[in-house]
Structures are given as C-alpha cells and as structure tokens.
Design an enzyme around this catalytic site. Structure first.
Site, short mmCIF file in Angstrom:
data_model
loop_
_atom_site.label_atom_id
_atom_site.label_comp_id
_atom_site.label_asym_id
_atom_site.label_seq_id
_atom_site.Cartn_x
_atom_site.Cartn_y
_atom_site.Cartn_z
N GLU A 94 4.47 -4.97 7.34
CA GLU A 94 3.89 -3.74 8.03
C GLU A 94 4.02 -3.56 9.32
OE1 GLU A 94 2.40 -6.45 6.14
OE2 GLU A 94 0.92 -5.53 4.74
N ALA B 167 0.86 -1.24 -0.13
CA ALA B 167 0.00 -0.11 -0.09
C ALA B 167 0.96 1.26 -0.11
CB ALA B 167 -0.76 -0.27 1.29
N GLY C 33 0.66 -4.71 1.20
CA GLY C 33 -0.71 -4.91 0.05
C GLY C 33 -0.51 -5.29 -1.41
N GLU D 104 -0.96 -9.09 -0.56
CA GLU D 104 -2.57 -9.24 -0.27
C GLU D 104 -3.19 -9.11 -1.61
OE1 GLU D 104 -2.11 -6.15 2.38
OE2 GLU D 104 -3.20 -7.52 4.11
#
Ligand code: DAK
Length: 261
Positions: free
Chosen positions: A135, A67, A112, A115
């Site tokens: 993260e 992300a 992300g 993911e």
C-alpha cells in the site's frame, strides 16, 4: 443466491468453495465484491451442514491483487473510511465463521488480498504465490486490518519491514515466517486443499467448531483464563452424541460416524 463477482459452491458434502471471480482485474476487491463476500459468509454461517470453507481466486495468476485501485483512486476521506470499515467488517465475519476457513493462494496475494487471506484460519500456498502489503507504493496504509493481523502472524519486526518497504514474500519465505502453513506445487494446490478440507469435514463437527472458538478467543487472554475456556469446551463435548460415538468407535476399532450433535 446469485453473485456477479464471486462464486460460492459446495462441490462436496460440507465443503464450501468461495472463489473471488474477477480474473481480468486479478480479482481485486471493489465494494461490490466485498459485499458479496459478506453475503456468502452469512450464507455459509446459516448452513448447519457446512464443515469447512475454502477461499480462493479465479485463474492461475492471482488469489487477490488487492483492494481495487480504480475504485479507490477518487475516494473522499469519508468514502475511504466507509470502504475500510466494510472491509474490516466482512473480513471479521469470515474470521468469526464457526467452521474452519482455509485460504488457497495461487498467485498474487497483495494488499487487501493478503488481508483477506490472513482473516482465514490458515493459508495454503502454491509455490508461485507472492505475499505483500504494498500500500505504501500507493501513498496509503493497509486498510483492512493488515497492520494488525500481519503483526500477529509474523511478529512486529517483519511486519514493519514488509509494510514500510512494500517488499513481497515468496511462498518459501512466507512459510518460514509462519504466514502460510503449507506450500504445494501450483498444479496440485487445489487437490491438496480439498484433501485437507475432507480431513476437517470428517472430524467431529462440534469439536472442530469448539476448537476453533477456543483457539481464537483464547489467544488474547492470559493463560489461566484461556485454559478455563478450553476446559469448558472440553466438558461441553461430553454433552454430544459425537463424543460417545468417537470414543466408542475407537474402542470398537471402527471409523466414527459423526452427526454433528
Ligand atoms: N486494483 C485494480 N486493478 C488491478 C489491481 C488492483 N489492485 N491489480 C491489478 N489490476 C488490474 C490491472 O490494472 C490490469 O488491468 P487492465 O489494465 O488489463 O485493465 C489487470 O489487473 C492485470 O494487471 P497487470 O497488467 O498489472 O498485470 P501484471 O502481471 O503486469 O502485474 C501485479 C501484476 C499484481 C504486479 C500488478 O497488477 C500490480 O502491481 N497490481 C497492484 C498491486 C497492489 O498494489 N495491490 C495493493 C492494492 S492497495 C484502505 C482500504 C483498503 C486498502 C487500503 C486502505 N482504506 C480505505 C484506508 C487496501 C489497499 C490495497 O489493497
């Protein structure tokens, strides 16, 4: 539909290719990029000619490096919640697409990005791919389903180890852990992915869709109920012209010509 952060194309009949296209930021996912991925998924879902979707990252350095940290850095908790829900929604829509979705991972596949890859049906990796959920390095937990999908794919112990230490997995370890299904030399990854996509696209489209649905829906059921799903899907195939064509072609020793009906 035109996009700024992704490219969606159909380079061969039935084969869609979605490329996250922010190579200067290692294809990091900001809210705009996630939104475009969601729109692209809706476009593929609405196209009856779609047979398979490949998802990859632009450039040779990253699939998606996570992300977008610069977008998240000043988030309030409310904005963080909205971003997480947006990511969860978009990734779920990808997972629920009726045609198979294959992640083609060519480099960093972190946070992300991992993911996103895990919400595809399976992952093909180059020998230079690197997977992880780093993260905790940033003082946050995964927010787009990583704790859950990674656990389902590699098991609780390895998921916990990876998420709490931020250790990355190279392609060979990801293969051994069941996170990826195949590893190819970086130079041939794209062609191998297309070869696999062509194989999927050549099969009976209704059967392929039903097989995906049955595996997906069945995995959280007990075996008896899951097998009822399978038997219903199997019976449904016998309402299709493709079943007649597939079995007739076999008996006539020729290649089947499936029409998806
Ligand atoms: N976000 C934004 N920019 C990124 C980025 C990212 N995740 N990763 C790389 N970049 C940018 C770099 O800032 C740099 O930009 P410039 O400085 O050139 O402007 C450019 O991409 C090239 O990166 P590097 O110069 O760092 O390249 P290196 O080869 O030296 O290093 C690297 C590559 C992948 C090891 C390094 O870039 C890196 O460590 N990147 C961050 C990886 C990471 O930590 N990923 C996880 C992100 S966190 C949640 C919602 C979502 C999430 C969590 C919670 N809620 C709302 C609850 C998800 C979180 C994540 O995914």
């Amino acid at each position: 539909m035109s996009f700024e952060n992704i490219v969606l194309e159909m380079p061969e009949p039935g084969i869609y290719l979605l490329t996250v296209n922010r190579p200067k930021a290692l294809n990091a996912l900001n809210p705009a990029t996630l939104g475009e991925i969601g729109q692209a998924v809706a476009q593929v879902a609405a196209d009856g000619a779609a047979r398979v979707l490949l998802v990859t990252g632009a450039g040779d350095k990253a699939f998606v490096a996570g992300a977008d940290i610069s977008a998240m850095q000043s988030f309030t908790a409310v904005e963080a919640k909205e971003f997480s829900l947006q990511g969860l929604r978009v990734l779920r829509s990808l997972e629920n697409l009726r045609v198979p979705v294959i992640a083609v991972v060519n480099g960093y596949c972190l946070g992300g990005g991992c993911e996103l890859a895990m919400s595809c049906d399976w992952i093909l990796a180059s020998d230079r791919a690197l997977f992880g959920q780093p993260e905790v390095n940033l003082g946050v937990t995964p927010g787009f389903g990583g704790t859950q999908r990674l656990t389902r794919l590699v098991g609780r112990a390895l998921a916990l180890e990876l998420v709490t230490t931020a250790r990355n997995l190279k392609a060979d370890e990801a293969l051994a852990a069941g996170l990826v299904t195949r590893v190819f030399p970086a130079e041939s990854l794209r062609e191998e992915a297309f070869k696999m996509a062509r194989v999927v696209a050549s099969k009976g489209p209704v059967a392929v869709r039903l097989a995906k649905e049955t595996i997906q829906r069945g995995q959280d059921l007990d075996l008896d109920n899951a097998c009822v799903l399978e038997s219903d899907a199997f019976a449904l195939c016998f309402t299709t012209a493709d079943q007649k064509e597939g079995m007739t072609a076999f008996l006539e020793k020729r290649k089947a010509n499936f029409e998806g009906k």
